[in-house]
Design an enzyme around this catalytic site. Structure first.
Site, PDB file in Angstrom:
ATOM      1  N   LYS A 193      11.315  -6.227  -6.893  1.00  0.00           N
ATOM      2  CA  LYS A 193      10.608  -6.893  -5.310  1.00  0.00           C
ATOM      3  C   LYS A 193      11.817  -7.935  -4.140  1.00  0.00           C
ATOM      4  CE  LYS A 193       6.223  -9.818  -4.374  1.00  0.00           C
ATOM      5  NZ  LYS A 193       6.280  -8.899  -2.921  1.00  0.00           N
TER       6      LYS A 193
HETATM    7  N1  PMP Z   1       3.278  -3.264  -1.857  1.00  0.00           N
HETATM    8  C1  PMP Z   1       4.197  -4.456  -1.301  1.00  0.00           C
HETATM    9  C2  PMP Z   1       5.403  -4.073  -0.560  1.00  0.00           C
HETATM   10  C3  PMP Z   1       4.383  -5.793  -2.032  1.00  0.00           C
HETATM   11  O1  PMP Z   1       4.874  -6.722  -1.509  1.00  0.00           O
HETATM   12  C4  PMP Z   1       3.119  -6.405  -2.435  1.00  0.00           C
HETATM   13  C5  PMP Z   1       2.668  -7.461  -3.192  1.00  0.00           C
HETATM   14  N2  PMP Z   1       3.311  -7.223  -3.843  1.00  0.00           N
HETATM   15  C6  PMP Z   1       2.230  -5.288  -2.883  1.00  0.00           C
HETATM   16  C7  PMP Z   1       2.585  -3.894  -3.256  1.00  0.00           C
HETATM   17  C8  PMP Z   1       0.922  -5.155  -4.288  1.00  0.00           C
HETATM   18  O2  PMP Z   1       1.301  -5.860  -5.659  1.00  0.00           O
HETATM   19  P1  PMP Z   1       0.982  -6.966  -6.083  1.00  0.00           P
HETATM   20  O3  PMP Z   1      -0.571  -6.502  -6.533  1.00  0.00           O
HETATM   21  O4  PMP Z   1       1.512  -6.860  -7.393  1.00  0.00           O
HETATM   22  O5  PMP Z   1       0.944  -8.186  -5.025  1.00  0.00           O
END
Ligand code: PMP
Length: 307
Positions: free
Chosen positions: A159
């Site tokens: 991320k």
């Molecule tokens: N995909 C992307 C590209 C994101 O930025 C996020 C947010 N972190 C998610 C999916 C969802 O991840 P999470 O459920 O861990 O927030």
């Protein structure tokens, strides 16, 4: 969305005043996007604020950093303790939590390795990402003309800051075209994910979501939804999806820390109708869990003032 300011921000072990939490303009992350971050939520419960999936998020921050060969000088436990302290000091009942590891000042150029790794954590109150109306009745999604970046372009399991240009381009395009949110396809033409959320559909009673090999971020909410589906006896499969699968879905929804569980009402103007019964079941359980109303799932919560 304007930020609601709080008193303090955690920076490398210190609690600094909100407006003093600054970095030098020559910090390399600002120029090249080499940094990793997290988005986490703490919810109001009857035992005070509780951070949802706290450890999983801090561990993902470490994984993101490891892919980029960044050494975060604080363990997941130390970062969790810092966040709990920050919530106690600032005092919100619920909040969004934004940890970031970035390259500190001192070096410039495309080799990030000699730069020191700095860490900051900010928290602030943040309401529903796509609006209360969207949460209740669903949002309008648009397939993006921007392709989700491939794992051999920028690793999709990290991320990392720079990759969010891809997400923001899709978000802006969707908003300017009059939609609420984007759905990006990957380089093979399969459904990948939203700009900052994972995507699920329901077809003939089966819950489906693209696999990690579609080049998506492994969402922590996605994993929670999968666990809830299992416990609710909802049939579930990870499978590649094409654009028309979205159009023919009986139900669809986004999952993510910001968006929580938000129904998708239509995709490219094809009405799906929302929220459907499976979406509603998962959404209801999600909100009960994060608010501490489901003892069975209490291990998913980190109570800021102790259990
Ligand atoms: N995909 C992307 C590209 C994101 O930025 C996020 C947010 N972190 C998610 C999916 C969802 O991840 P999470 O459920 O861990 O927030």
């Amino acid at each position: 969305m304007p930020i609601v300011e709080m008193a303090k921000i955690w920076m490398d072990g210190e609690l600094v005043d909100w407006h003093d939490a600054t970095v030098h303009v020559l910090t390399p992350t600002l120029h090249y996007g080499w940094g990793v971050f997290e988005g986490i939520r703490a919810y109001e419960t009857d035992r005070g604020p509780a951070v949802f999936q706290h450890r999983a998020h801090m561990e993902r921050l470490h994984k993101s950093a490891r892919i980029l060969e960044m050494e975060i000088p604080y363990s997941a436990d130390e970062l969790m303790a810092a966040t709990r302290e920050l919530i106690r000091v600032n005092g919100p009942r619920s909040c969004y939590i934004r940890p970031i590891a970035y390259l500190g000042y001192g070096q410039i150029g495309l080799n990030p390795l000699p730069s020191p790794v700095k860490v900051a954590i900010a928290i602030f109150p943040w309401g529903t990402y796509l609006g209360d109306e969207g949460l209740a009745n669903g949002v309008r999604a648009k397939t993006s003309s921007w392709v989700r970046i491939g794992a051999n372009m920028i690793p999709t399991q990290s991320k990392c800051c720079g990759v969010y240009i891809n997400s923001s381009l899709a978000k802006v395009e969707a908003l300017k075209a009059g939609y609420d949110e984007a759905i990006l396809l990957n380089e093979h033409g399969n459904v990948a994910e939203g700009s900052g959320e994972n995507v699920f559909i329901v077809k003939d009673g089966v819950l489906m979501t693209p696999p990690l090999t579609a080049g998506i971020l492994e969402g922590i909410s996605r994993k929670a939804v999968m666990r809830f589906a299992h416990d609710l006896d909802i049939q579930f499969v990870e499978t590649d999806l094409l654009r028309h699968d979205l159009y023919l879905a009986d139900e669809a929804f986004y999952s993510g820390t910001a968006v929580e569980v938000t129904p998708i009402r239509s995709v490219d103007d094809r009405e799906i109708g929302a929220p459907g019964p499976v979406t509603k079941q998962i959404q209801d359980l999600f909100f009960n869990v994060v608010k501490g109303k489901e003892p069975r799932y209490e291990s998913m919560l980190d109570f800021v003032y102790g259990p």
